[in-house]
Design an enzyme around this catalytic site. Structure first.
Site, PDB file in Angstrom:
ATOM      1  N   GLU A  24       8.645 -18.952  10.836  1.00 47.77           N
ATOM      2  CA  GLU A  24       8.896 -17.510  10.865  1.00 47.77           C
ATOM      3  C   GLU A  24       7.836 -16.798  10.037  1.00 47.77           C
ATOM      4  OE1 GLU A  24      12.316 -16.245   8.429  1.00 47.77           O
ATOM      5  OE2 GLU A  24      12.388 -18.276   7.639  1.00 47.77           O
ATOM      6  N   LYS A  38       6.471 -14.542   7.118  1.00 51.34           N
ATOM      7  CA  LYS A  38       7.002 -14.227   5.791  1.00 51.34           C
ATOM      8  C   LYS A  38       6.854 -12.729   5.553  1.00 51.34           C
ATOM      9  CE  LYS A  38       6.966 -15.613   0.986  1.00 51.34           C
ATOM     10  NZ  LYS A  38       6.490 -14.375   0.328  1.00 51.34           N
ATOM     11  N   ASP A  62       6.915  -9.105   3.927  1.00 50.72           N
ATOM     12  CA  ASP A  62       6.581  -8.657   2.584  1.00 50.72           C
ATOM     13  C   ASP A  62       7.475  -7.475   2.227  1.00 50.72           C
ATOM     14  OD1 ASP A  62       5.235  -9.103   0.324  1.00 50.72           O
ATOM     15  OD2 ASP A  62       3.308  -8.350   1.020  1.00 50.72           O
ATOM     16  N   TYR A  81      17.127 -14.134   7.192  1.00 54.70           N
ATOM     17  CA  TYR A  81      16.438 -15.421   7.286  1.00 54.70           C
ATOM     18  C   TYR A  81      17.257 -16.601   6.794  1.00 54.70           C
ATOM     19  CZ  TYR A  81      14.904 -14.357   2.449  1.00 54.70           C
ATOM     20  OH  TYR A  81      14.842 -14.027   1.126  1.00 54.70           O
ATOM     21  N   LYS A 139       0.437 -19.344   3.059  1.00 55.86           N
ATOM     22  CA  LYS A 139      -0.015 -17.962   2.900  1.00 55.86           C
ATOM     23  C   LYS A 139      -1.218 -17.621   3.789  1.00 55.86           C
ATOM     24  CE  LYS A 139       1.710 -15.757  -0.219  1.00 55.86           C
ATOM     25  NZ  LYS A 139       2.104 -15.648  -1.556  1.00 55.86           N
ATOM     26  N   CYS A 153     -20.996  22.495   4.042  1.00 55.21           N
ATOM     27  CA  CYS A 153     -20.799  21.393   4.974  1.00 55.21           C
ATOM     28  C   CYS A 153     -22.015  20.469   4.956  1.00 55.21           C
ATOM     29  CB  CYS A 153     -20.572  21.940   6.383  1.00 55.21           C
ATOM     30  SG  CYS A 153     -20.547  20.655   7.640  1.00 55.21           S
ATOM     31  N   CYS A 199     -23.723  21.026   8.710  1.00 52.31           N
ATOM     32  CA  CYS A 199     -24.297  22.287   9.197  1.00 52.31           C
ATOM     33  C   CYS A 199     -24.531  23.295   8.086  1.00 52.31           C
ATOM     34  CB  CYS A 199     -23.404  22.889  10.280  1.00 52.31           C
ATOM     35  SG  CYS A 199     -21.871  23.578   9.611  1.00 52.31           S
ATOM     36  N   CYS A 224     -14.852  22.742   7.077  1.00 55.90           N
ATOM     37  CA  CYS A 224     -16.119  23.407   7.339  1.00 55.90           C
ATOM     38  C   CYS A 224     -15.805  24.635   8.180  1.00 55.90           C
ATOM     39  CB  CYS A 224     -17.041  22.461   8.104  1.00 55.90           C
ATOM     40  SG  CYS A 224     -18.387  23.302   8.970  1.00 55.90           S
ATOM     41  N   CYS A 242     -21.180  23.738  14.148  1.00 53.87           N
ATOM     42  CA  CYS A 242     -21.337  22.498  13.391  1.00 53.87           C
ATOM     43  C   CYS A 242     -21.443  21.322  14.358  1.00 53.87           C
ATOM     44  CB  CYS A 242     -20.156  22.322  12.447  1.00 53.87           C
ATOM     45  SG  CYS A 242     -20.220  20.786  11.509  1.00 53.87           S
TER      46      CYS A 242
HETATM   47  O1  JCF Z   1      10.338 -13.462   4.937  1.00 53.01           O
HETATM   48  C1  JCF Z   1      10.501 -13.787   3.794  1.00 53.01           C
HETATM   49  N1  JCF Z   1       9.973 -13.062   2.829  1.00 53.01           N
HETATM   50  C2  JCF Z   1      11.281 -15.001   3.433  1.00 53.01           C
HETATM   51  C3  JCF Z   1      11.558 -15.299   2.105  1.00 53.01           C
HETATM   52  C4  JCF Z   1      11.735 -15.819   4.457  1.00 53.01           C
HETATM   53  C5  JCF Z   1      12.470 -16.953   4.145  1.00 53.01           C
HETATM   54  O2  JCF Z   1      12.923 -17.723   5.126  1.00 53.01           O
HETATM   55  C6  JCF Z   1      12.783 -17.283   2.793  1.00 53.01           C
HETATM   56  C7  JCF Z   1      12.310 -16.440   1.779  1.00 53.01           C
HETATM   57  C8  JCF Z   1      12.624 -16.770   0.455  1.00 53.01           C
HETATM   58  C9  JCF Z   1      13.368 -17.903   0.197  1.00 53.01           C
HETATM   59  N2  JCF Z   1      13.516 -18.390   2.513  1.00 53.01           N
HETATM   60  C10 JCF Z   1      13.797 -18.687   1.240  1.00 53.01           C
HETATM   61  C11 JCF Z   1      14.582 -19.888   0.987  1.00 53.01           C
END
Ligand code: JCF
Length: 684
Positions: free
Chosen positions: A121, A123, A125, A232, A322, A416, A419, A434, A440
């Site tokens: 999946e 990750k 943020d 998740y 990452k 500007c 021009c 401008c 221009c």
């Molecule tokens: O998408 C995420 N940030 C994400 C964080 C997804 C996961 O399946 C996670 C997690 C943090 C801990 N699973 C765990 C166990």
């Protein structure tokens, strides 16, 4: 400093104190104010440096050192909650070798060299959240906090539209669902843009925006933030024996209970498939619409997960592999001022080139002078640049610790740069303009580029470079001049052969047949984008009616407010704009006009249906197909999911087609699309 060159104790002590103070401040910026001044990667580097010093000289390690604190301790304003099961974090793999090591470790722990299936999946943020349901009712939501204790943020989480307050189907009496609250990129950009205009808090990134929004003491504020929840995993479950025995099947249960789970979720059967998922996700990372910083891989077999257990704060059966960081530090070498189509003058940062998530960045937008003031950025500063989604790189903060003594203030020029006309800044507006108008050259060039662009008249082959050449050679002054270009004029230009000249002329000829919506958009009326143009076209049906519409009449159109209405009235009040339109029509630019559709949105034939378009269409562009489906009331989205009603598949359709097939989504080929549009009298 590197790990193999240990400093003397005295200098180690000085550096450790310095690092502790720095990290303490960065921690505060991050957790208390949701506005970090350095990228996460830089924070991690400094923390590691301090850890190494403290390892070498244990006497430097004070109890309040930032190395002794992981995660955020709850703030006093919210009630504290204890997690019944700790909310674990994830170990990281930074490269392919580390990921392969992880897989080998899994096989060792499993005691067999057989393949181990992994759930893959993105990750997300955002901010991790735990949702507790009793008898199917949401009774408590909490932040992760330090993993054992978090904050009770129930009131705020209840405002997130896709968090179910009541579960569906067959669910355990007591159930904890965990997931990420995040702010999709379009909502984030919109929110920040508004904050910039209205002096609200601008967030450095979507994660801080999500975390900051969840930590509002007034949930009415949270309710206005465009947040989403994606599940998740599970925490406590009253009847664990009733769960399936694979994680992938658990995800299906979670979805059935009414939660969003990620559209990209995939089961990889072996290491090769897992690596392929990582590569494919990396390739579409910037087009997903939300920020991700890696891929999460978890062992699919739940009994095997149980057997593997966890160490410290992270499970052995999962890893976050990452992606390259989207934020980097670099030096601001200077600022240029660019003139846009409407004369708006935008400060553009010239940066010491730096690689950001796979692309070399040397320019970034600074938006306007208010933004420069807000950031307190000066030439010579070290800045944090960020590249997210498909938007232009931005400067998110200044690393004040690294400001040189001779850092120079940035000033808006009075004239500007193109021009030399006066630059003016209207009272109360953030943007300086401008005043040269079409005198221009920059504004002329931008207006013509906009007119020819893909969503406007879509003149293929008439790119930005060629337009600049044409304006510089005095061959065109205004958009209608395009339609009087001669073959001899084109071939006289540098790098233009007779064949290319023919192609350009043919494309210009073809563009004469257009739609009212495209034509309106192409005119470049301020604040009239594709959607507004489409709304105007469907509401009025005829150009003349739009040109004659009063302010009040315009306000009746979807999405049109006071300011946009004023821009439209002013545009058509300008005699040279009216004459440009006459010139264009005289040159042969035409479109079909028809009585407007008056049906309410809910009565349209495809109301409530969600469609996705993929592959290459031959009779019409994807944009036109999208507009035609939208005109019939359908919602057109970018990715296939269980909610998709039908997929329009042109030639060379790829993964979206296979996904639709696997989900049993109805598939229309181009002929079927034409039939559908014809059946409802749509444009075919
Ligand atoms: O998408 C995420 N940030 C994400 C964080 C997804 C996961 O399946 C996670 C997690 C943090 C801990 N699973 C765990 C166990």
């Amino acid at each position: 400093m590197t790990d193999h060159s240990l400093p003397e104790f005295d200098s180690a002590q000085t550096r450790a104190t310095e690092l502790q103070q720095l990290l303490h401040r960065y921690n505060q910026e991050y957790y208390q104010y949701d506005s970090p001044s350095i990228p996460d990667a830089e924070y991690d580097r400094l923390l590691r440096e301090l850890q190494q010093l403290e390892a070498a000289y244990p006497e430097l390690q004070t109890p309040d050192s930032p190395t002794q604190r992981v995660g955020s301790t709850p703030l006093s304003a919210f009630e504290e909650v204890a997690h019944e099961r700790p909310m674990l974090s994830l170990d990281n793999a930074m490269n392919g070798d580390e990921f392969a090591d992880f897989y080998a470790r899994l096989q060792r722990l499993a005691g067999s060299s057989n393949d181990i299936a992994l759930v893959c999946e993105p990750k997300l943020d955002g901010a991790a959240v735990s949702l507790l349901y009793e008898q199917g009712q949401l009774v408590r939501a909490a932040t992760r906090g330090d993993g054992s204790r978090g904050e009770n943020i129930t009131a705020n989480v209840r405002t997130i539209k896709n968090v179910p307050l009541t579960l569906q189907g067959d669910f355990p009496a007591r159930l904890e669902v965990r997931g990420e609250v995040y702010m999709p990129l379009n909502g984030f950009e919109r929110y920040n843009q508004q904050a910039r205009e209205q002096g609200g808090k601008v967030f450095a990134n979507p994660r801080n925006a999500a975390a900051g929004s969840l930590r509002q003491l007034d949930s009415k504020i949270t309710a206005k933030r465009p947040l989403e929840f994606c599940a998740y995993g599970l925490g406590v479950v009253s009847d664990e024996a009733s769960l399936p025995d694979t994680l992938f099947a658990v995800f299906a249960c979670i979805r059935d209970w009414g939660f969003k789970v990620n559209d990209e979720l995939t089961l990889a059967n072996n290491l090769t498939e897992a690596q392929a998922f990582y590569a494919q996700l990396g390739a579409k990372r910037h087009g997903l619409g939300y920020e991700i910083d890696g891929t999460v891989f978890k062992v699919n077999d739940l009994a095997l997960q149980q057997q593997m257990g966890f160490v410290a704060r992270a499970p052995r059966w999962a890893i976050a592999y990452k992606f390259p960081a989207v934020e980097q530090m670099t030096r601001l070498n200077g600022v240029d001022f660019q003139v846009g189509r409407t004369g708006a003058i935008t400060p553009v940062a010239r940066l010491a080139p730096v690689a950001v998530a796979g692309v070399t960045v040397s320019n970034a937008t600074l938006h306007n002078m208010d933004e420069i003031e807000r950031l307190d950025v000066r030439i010579g500063d070290t800045v944090v640049v960020r590249r997210a989604g498909d938007v232009i790189p931005q400067i998110v903060s200044v690393v004040l610790d690294q400001r040189p003594e001779d850092a120079a203030a940035i000033q808006m020029p009075e004239h500007c740069p193109v021009c030399d006309s006066q630059v003016e800044r209207v009272e109360g507006e953030a943007v300086a303009r401008c005043t040269g108008g079409l005198v221009c050259a920059a504004q002329r060039k931008e207006a013509i580029k906009h007119f020819a662009s893909r969503k406007a008249l879509d003149i293929e082959g008439l790119g930005d470079k060629l337009i600049e050449q044409l304006v510089d050679a005095d061959l065109i002054d205004a958009v209608d001049d395009l339609f009087h270009l001669q073959h001899e004029q084109l071939v006289a230009l540098e790098r233009m052969g007779p064949k290319s000249a023919d192609n350009v002329l043919a494309a210009i000829e073809a563009a004469k047949q257009t739609t009212l919506a495209r034509f309106l958009y192409a005119l470049g009326i301020r604040e009239v984008g594709v959607v507004t143009a489409q709304n105007l076209a469907s509401y009025f049906g005829f150009l003349q009616r739009i040109m004659d519409a009063s302010h009040e009449q315009l306000l009746a159109v979807d999405d049109i407010g006071d300011i946009v209405a004023r821009h439209i009235v002013n545009f058509f009040a300008e005699p040279h704009n009216r004459s440009t339109i006459e010139q264009l029509q005289a040159a042969g630019v035409t479109w079909q006009e028809s009585e407007p559709q008056t049906a309410a949105a809910s009565e349209l034939p495809l109301a409530g249906q969600t469609a996705v378009i993929t592959g290459t269409l031959t009779a019409m562009s994807r944009d036109d197909a999208k507009a035609a489906l939208q005109a019939l009331g359908a919602k057109v989205t970018g990715s296939v999911s269980a909610k998709t009603d039908f997929l329009v598949a042109g030639e060379k359709a790829g993964s979206k087609l296979s996904k639709a097939q696997s989900l049993g989504v109805e598939i229309l080929d181009e002929a079927a699309l034409q039939a559908l549009l014809a059946q409802h009298g749509g444009q075919g």
